[in-house]
Design a protein around this motif. Structure first.
Motif, PDB file in Angstrom:
ATOM      1  N   TYR A 233       0.838  -1.210   0.000  1.00  0.00           N
ATOM      2  CA  TYR A 233       0.000   0.000   0.000  1.00  0.00           C
ATOM      3  C   TYR A 233       0.870   1.256   0.000  1.00  0.00           C
ATOM      4  O   TYR A 233       0.602   2.219  -0.732  1.00  0.00           O
ATOM      5  CB  TYR A 233      -0.923  -0.016   1.225  1.00  0.00           C
ATOM      6  N   GLY A 234       1.956   1.228   0.801  1.00  0.00           N
ATOM      7  CA  GLY A 234       2.855   2.384   0.830  1.00  0.00           C
ATOM      8  C   GLY A 234       3.524   2.601  -0.509  1.00  0.00           C
ATOM      9  O   GLY A 234       3.634   3.732  -0.986  1.00  0.00           O
ATOM     10  N   LEU A 235       3.940   1.514  -1.156  1.00  0.00           N
ATOM     11  CA  LEU A 235       4.589   1.653  -2.464  1.00  0.00           C
ATOM     12  C   LEU A 235       3.636   2.219  -3.499  1.00  0.00           C
ATOM     13  O   LEU A 235       4.038   2.937  -4.408  1.00  0.00           O
ATOM     14  CB  LEU A 235       5.103   0.291  -2.944  1.00  0.00           C
TER      15      LEU A 235
ATOM     16  N   LEU B  59      -8.023  -0.548  -2.589  1.00  0.00           N
ATOM     17  CA  LEU B  59      -8.753  -1.585  -3.325  1.00  0.00           C
ATOM     18  C   LEU B  59      -7.785  -2.581  -3.964  1.00  0.00           C
ATOM     19  O   LEU B  59      -7.984  -3.801  -3.886  1.00  0.00           O
ATOM     20  CB  LEU B  59      -9.631  -0.945  -4.407  1.00  0.00           C
ATOM     21  N   LEU B  60      -6.700  -2.057  -4.569  1.00  0.00           N
ATOM     22  CA  LEU B  60      -5.712  -2.950  -5.185  1.00  0.00           C
ATOM     23  C   LEU B  60      -5.071  -3.868  -4.161  1.00  0.00           C
ATOM     24  O   LEU B  60      -4.905  -5.070  -4.390  1.00  0.00           O
ATOM     25  CB  LEU B  60      -4.628  -2.115  -5.864  1.00  0.00           C
ATOM     26  N   VAL B  61      -4.718  -3.286  -2.990  1.00  0.00           N
ATOM     27  CA  VAL B  61      -4.066  -4.079  -1.943  1.00  0.00           C
ATOM     28  C   VAL B  61      -5.003  -5.157  -1.430  1.00  0.00           C
ATOM     29  O   VAL B  61      -4.589  -6.305  -1.205  1.00  0.00           O
ATOM     30  CB  VAL B  61      -3.601  -3.142  -0.811  1.00  0.00           C
ATOM     31  N   LEU B  62      -6.306  -4.820  -1.286  1.00  0.00           N
ATOM     32  CA  LEU B  62      -7.259  -5.835  -0.828  1.00  0.00           C
ATOM     33  C   LEU B  62      -7.368  -6.967  -1.848  1.00  0.00           C
ATOM     34  O   LEU B  62      -7.445  -8.139  -1.464  1.00  0.00           O
ATOM     35  CB  LEU B  62      -8.628  -5.198  -0.584  1.00  0.00           C
ATOM     36  N   ALA B  63      -7.348  -6.636  -3.141  1.00  0.00           N
ATOM     37  CA  ALA B  63      -7.410  -7.680  -4.162  1.00  0.00           C
ATOM     38  C   ALA B  63      -6.187  -8.587  -4.078  1.00  0.00           C
ATOM     39  O   ALA B  63      -6.304  -9.819  -4.102  1.00  0.00           O
ATOM     40  CB  ALA B  63      -7.500  -7.041  -5.546  1.00  0.00           C
ATOM     41  N   VAL B  64      -4.993  -7.976  -3.934  1.00  0.00           N
ATOM     42  CA  VAL B  64      -3.762  -8.779  -3.831  1.00  0.00           C
ATOM     43  C   VAL B  64      -3.813  -9.679  -2.601  1.00  0.00           C
ATOM     44  O   VAL B  64      -3.480 -10.869  -2.657  1.00  0.00           O
ATOM     45  CB  VAL B  64      -2.530  -7.844  -3.793  1.00  0.00           C
TER      46      VAL B  64
END
Lengths: 111, 84, 252
Positions: free
Chosen positions: A15-17, C8-13
């Motif tokens: 998330y930070g990246l 949203l992207l992090v949750l998908a990953v």
């Protein structure tokens, strides 16, 4: 349980990246990701009620239950490579700061 | 649930909280200090997973030398008269 | 907006990682759940019983002798003996990154002066602590086959001792040329020992020296020698990185 939490720590690093635009923050995020990954790799070798993988005069036989030494050896080298990567990235950041005068990627002007 | 499992969960949750703080804080030096705290908590979780070699290495390198390199970078690039 | 997309992207990953590891759809998962690992299925069981190349049942501390690898610390035996080629590549990576840092921060240099002037007690107390730290580092990498520790943390402790002197004394500069020579010699001896093992034993970096009784100081053959070399190499490389970061260019 620490295995799930280490995956969550990796996600915090990703998330930070994705969301930051400051070079120092990006390198900090990379380090957080790396710490999470190291904890995950060590945790896949953990055996319940296992001993630390060192023979001593108290635990003196290889027939006792030990945790897996192989992931620990991999992580030991990975930590040392991590400091090399961090140093190289910070040297690049310092060089960029000298030419542009800022750490923010958005405020840098292209030639 | 033994006392060690409770310590494990507390350490893991604290690492995530400090990670979010390190990413979202305004001042860069605070971000670096929070990274050092995460490293120190990682040492505790390595000890709980019976990995003393990794714990020693992480304590020396992760929370000592990496933090020092970050602080030196911020110190040598600060503008005159500014506090880091 | 950027934050929302990132979350949203992090949750998908995260969903993909968790579902691939813990909820496999078809067939058996190759991934053991936390703490429930059977070591007999893994290659590590032969590392623990030390029977990778020969026959051996059980290793007993203080009794077993002349094994293929006499180290009491299993992590050390994996790093320096069974997977020594990995370690050679790893110190090469560290060398290249130290080289890159030196190249990027080169030029006519002087040490960054700190705002405060260190007083007498700090200056001389730091020298006292420096000796103790170096002795502890050397102890750590020479006992890597018996106790937790080894070349990597030992070298890092020596680099940290030099960092202490840099912080406590404004005029201190380490002799970087001597460190570069140490680093080169240590790396070369590592490769030469590997080539020597081909001549004597037939494999690159084979443990060709005799191994004594497990648990004594002369018990692991080549392992303490290689760990001392790794410790010197890592220590001088990280000290070089710290020195590069503490200098600024001289303005003309």
């Amino acid at each position: 349980m620490i295995q799930y939490l280490s995956i969550a720590l990796m996600l915090v690093g990703i998330y930070g990246l994705l969301s930051q635009r400051n070079m120092i923050k990006l390198i900090v995020s990379l380090n957080i990701f790396e710490i999470g990954l190291n904890i995950f790799i060590v945790s896949i070798g953990f055996v319940k009620d296992g001993l630390a993988p060192i023979l001593t005069s108290n635990h003196n036989s290889s027939a006792l239950l030990y945790v897996d030494p192989l992931p620990q050896a991999m992580v030991l080298t990975a930590i040392v490579i991590g400091v090399g990567i961090t140093a190289l990235a910070l040297a690049l950041a310092r060089k960029l700061y000298k030419t542009h005068g800022t750490y923010e990627l958005d405020e840098m002007e292209g030639e | 649930m033994t006392i060690l499992q409770i310590v494990e969960i507390v350490v893991g949750v604290a690492m995530i909280v400090f990670g979010i703080l390190a990413i979202n804080t305004k001042k860069l030096i605070n971000s670096v200090i929070f990274l050092s705290v995460i490293s120190m908590l990682a040492v505790v979780s390595f000890m709980l997973m019976r990995a003393p070699d990794v714990a020693i290495t992480e304590a020396v390198i992760g929370s000592g030398l990496v933090t020092a390199i970050f602080v030196f970078t911020l110190y040598t690039t600060k503008k005159a008269g500014e506090k880091i | 907006m950027k934050q929302v997309v990132s979350i949203l992207l992090v949750l998908a990953v995260g969903f993909f990682i968790f579902s691939a590891l813990y909820f496999p759809n078809q067939g058996d998962s190759a991934f053991d759940s936390y703490g429930e690992v059977d070591l007999d299925e893994r290659v590590s069981s032969s590392f623990i019983d030390k029977n990778v190349t020969g026959e051996n049942d059980e290793v007993v501390f203080g009794e077993s002798a002349n094994l293929e690898d006499g180290s009491a610390n299993y992590v050390t035996s994996v790093i320096v003996n069974y997977r020594s080629f990995d370690t050679l590549g790893e110190v090469t990576v560290l060398f290249i990154s130290a080289f890159g840092v030196g190249l990027l921060l080169s030029g006519r240099r002087k040490k960054q002066a700190f705002a405060h002037q260190p007083n007498f007690i700090l200056k001389y107390g730091a020298r006292l602590v420096f000796g103790i730290m170096v002795i502890f580092g050397v102890y750590m990498f020479s006992h890597g086959h018996l106790a937790p520790g080894g070349g990597f943390p030992g070298g890092a402790i020596i680099a940290a001792a030099l960092l202490l002197l840099y912080l406590a004394d404004n005029d201190f500069r380490a002799k970087m040329k001597a460190f570069k020579v140490t680093e080169g010699i240590a790396g070369s001896i590592y490769v030469i020992l590997g080539l020597l093992a081909i001549v004597i034993g037939g494999y690159f970096l084979m443990n060709f020296l005799p191994t004594g009784i497990v648990g004594t100081i002369f018990s692991a053959g080549l392992i303490p020698i290689i760990y001392v070399l790794i410790g010197l190499k890592v220590g001088s490389e990280i000290a070089g990185i710290v020195d590069s970061f503490l200098t600024v260019e001289v303005e003309k």
